[in-house]
Design a protein around this motif. Structure first.
Motif, PDB file in Angstrom:
ATOM      1  N   ASN A  14       0.852  -1.169   0.000  1.00  0.00           N
ATOM      2  CA  ASN A  14       0.000   0.000   0.000  1.00  0.00           C
ATOM      3  C   ASN A  14       0.895   1.229   0.000  1.00  0.00           C
ATOM      4  OD1 ASN A  14      -1.712   2.112   0.640  1.00  0.00           O
ATOM      5  ND2 ASN A  14      -3.000   0.840   1.939  1.00  0.00           N
ATOM      6  N   VAL A  15       0.906   1.947  -1.102  1.00  0.00           N
ATOM      7  CA  VAL A  15       1.768   3.112  -1.238  1.00  0.00           C
ATOM      8  C   VAL A  15       1.390   4.181  -0.218  1.00  0.00           C
ATOM      9  CG1 VAL A  15       2.450   4.973  -2.796  1.00  0.00           C
ATOM     10  CG2 VAL A  15       2.204   2.652  -3.660  1.00  0.00           C
ATOM     11  N   LEU A  16       0.107   4.395  -0.001  1.00  0.00           N
ATOM     12  CA  LEU A  16      -0.315   5.419   0.948  1.00  0.00           C
ATOM     13  C   LEU A  16       0.126   5.073   2.366  1.00  0.00           C
ATOM     14  CD1 LEU A  16      -3.891   6.113  -0.460  1.00  0.00           C
ATOM     15  CD2 LEU A  16      -1.789   7.418  -0.845  1.00  0.00           C
ATOM     16  N   LEU A  17       0.045   3.811   2.730  1.00  0.00           N
ATOM     17  CA  LEU A  17       0.508   3.376   4.040  1.00  0.00           C
ATOM     18  C   LEU A  17       2.009   3.622   4.178  1.00  0.00           C
ATOM     19  CD1 LEU A  17       0.201   1.903   6.769  1.00  0.00           C
ATOM     20  CD2 LEU A  17       0.530  -0.237   5.515  1.00  0.00           C
ATOM     21  N   ARG A  18       2.764   3.276   3.156  1.00  0.00           N
ATOM     22  CA  ARG A  18       4.218   3.469   3.195  1.00  0.00           C
ATOM     23  C   ARG A  18       4.562   4.957   3.331  1.00  0.00           C
ATOM     24  NH1 ARG A  18       6.215  -0.252   4.498  1.00  0.00           N
ATOM     25  NH2 ARG A  18       5.811  -1.598   2.761  1.00  0.00           N
ATOM     26  N   LYS A  19       3.866   5.826   2.600  1.00  0.00           N
ATOM     27  CA  LYS A  19       4.112   7.264   2.700  1.00  0.00           C
ATOM     28  C   LYS A  19       3.817   7.777   4.109  1.00  0.00           C
ATOM     29  CE  LYS A  19       2.933   9.987  -0.710  1.00  0.00           C
ATOM     30  NZ  LYS A  19       2.143  10.620  -1.794  1.00  0.00           N
ATOM     31  N   GLU A  20       2.758   7.299   4.698  1.00  0.00           N
ATOM     32  CA  GLU A  20       2.411   7.708   6.064  1.00  0.00           C
ATOM     33  C   GLU A  20       3.466   7.232   7.066  1.00  0.00           C
ATOM     34  OE1 GLU A  20       0.210   9.538   9.083  1.00  0.00           O
ATOM     35  OE2 GLU A  20       0.155   9.772   6.918  1.00  0.00           O
ATOM     36  N   GLN A  21       3.968   6.020   6.865  1.00  0.00           N
ATOM     37  CA  GLN A  21       5.025   5.515   7.742  1.00  0.00           C
ATOM     38  C   GLN A  21       6.278   6.375   7.626  1.00  0.00           C
ATOM     39  OE1 GLN A  21       5.161   1.512   6.229  1.00  0.00           O
ATOM     40  NE2 GLN A  21       3.898   0.711   7.900  1.00  0.00           N
ATOM     41  N   TYR A  22       6.652   6.776   6.417  1.00  0.00           N
ATOM     42  CA  TYR A  22       7.813   7.653   6.242  1.00  0.00           C
ATOM     43  C   TYR A  22       7.582   9.017   6.887  1.00  0.00           C
ATOM     44  CZ  TYR A  22      10.184   4.488   3.005  1.00  0.00           C
ATOM     45  OH  TYR A  22      10.823   3.417   2.441  1.00  0.00           O
ATOM     46  N   ARG A  23       6.371   9.553   6.743  1.00  0.00           N
ATOM     47  CA  ARG A  23       6.058  10.855   7.333  1.00  0.00           C
ATOM     48  C   ARG A  23       6.193  10.794   8.847  1.00  0.00           C
ATOM     49  NH1 ARG A  23       2.425  13.266   9.992  1.00  0.00           N
ATOM     50  NH2 ARG A  23       0.965  11.551   9.973  1.00  0.00           N
ATOM     51  N   ILE A  24       5.653   9.748   9.461  1.00  0.00           N
ATOM     52  CA  ILE A  24       5.742   9.582  10.915  1.00  0.00           C
ATOM     53  C   ILE A  24       7.195   9.418  11.340  1.00  0.00           C
ATOM     54  CG2 ILE A  24       5.187   8.014  12.813  1.00  0.00           C
ATOM     55  CD1 ILE A  24       2.473   7.534  11.387  1.00  0.00           C
ATOM     56  N   SER A  25       7.947   8.637  10.578  1.00  0.00           N
ATOM     57  CA  SER A  25       9.359   8.422  10.887  1.00  0.00           C
ATOM     58  C   SER A  25      10.143   9.727  10.813  1.00  0.00           C
ATOM     59  CB  SER A  25       9.945   7.407   9.915  1.00  0.00           C
ATOM     60  OG  SER A  25      11.322   7.285  10.096  1.00  0.00           O
TER      61      SER A  25
END
Length: 105
Positions: A87-98
């Motif tokens: 899930n690209v959106l999930l991955r982007k959110e994980q990077y943002r949080i990181s």
């Protein structure tokens, strides 16, 4: 545990790969050079311009068997892999949080 499987190397320039049931068949002109069951393979590496049938490439993609194509002299031409799941959106959110956590340190 990950199962380690074999890699099939096709080095004869005039060979063509095709699918017959659950087997990869290597054909040179009218002659069949070999048959290899798909379930025993992890990768197929072809050093030929003739390539493989779309049916074989589709069967390999379904089973997550990588297909790599090189010229007879070894120049990389193409790679065919199966579908990517994620899930690209999930991955982007994980990077943002990181990134936000790194800034707060």
């Amino acid at each position: 545990m990950r199962k380690l499987l074999n890699t099939l190397y096709v080095m004869t320039e005039s060979c063509y790969l095709t699918l017959d049931g659950e087997n990869i068949v290597i054909i040179d002109g009218e002659k069949t050079l070999g048959r290899f069951p798909l379930h025993t393979l992890e990768n197929v590496v072809c050093f030929t311009y003739k390539g493989a049938t779309p049916a074989l490439m589709g069967a390999c993609a379904e089973r997550e068997i990588g297909m790599n194509f090189f010229s007879p002299r070894g120049k990389f031409l193409a790679r065919a892999v199966g579908r990517e799941y994620g899930n690209v959106l999930l991955r982007k959110e994980q990077y943002r949080i990181s990134d936000n956590q790194d800034r707060s340190i």
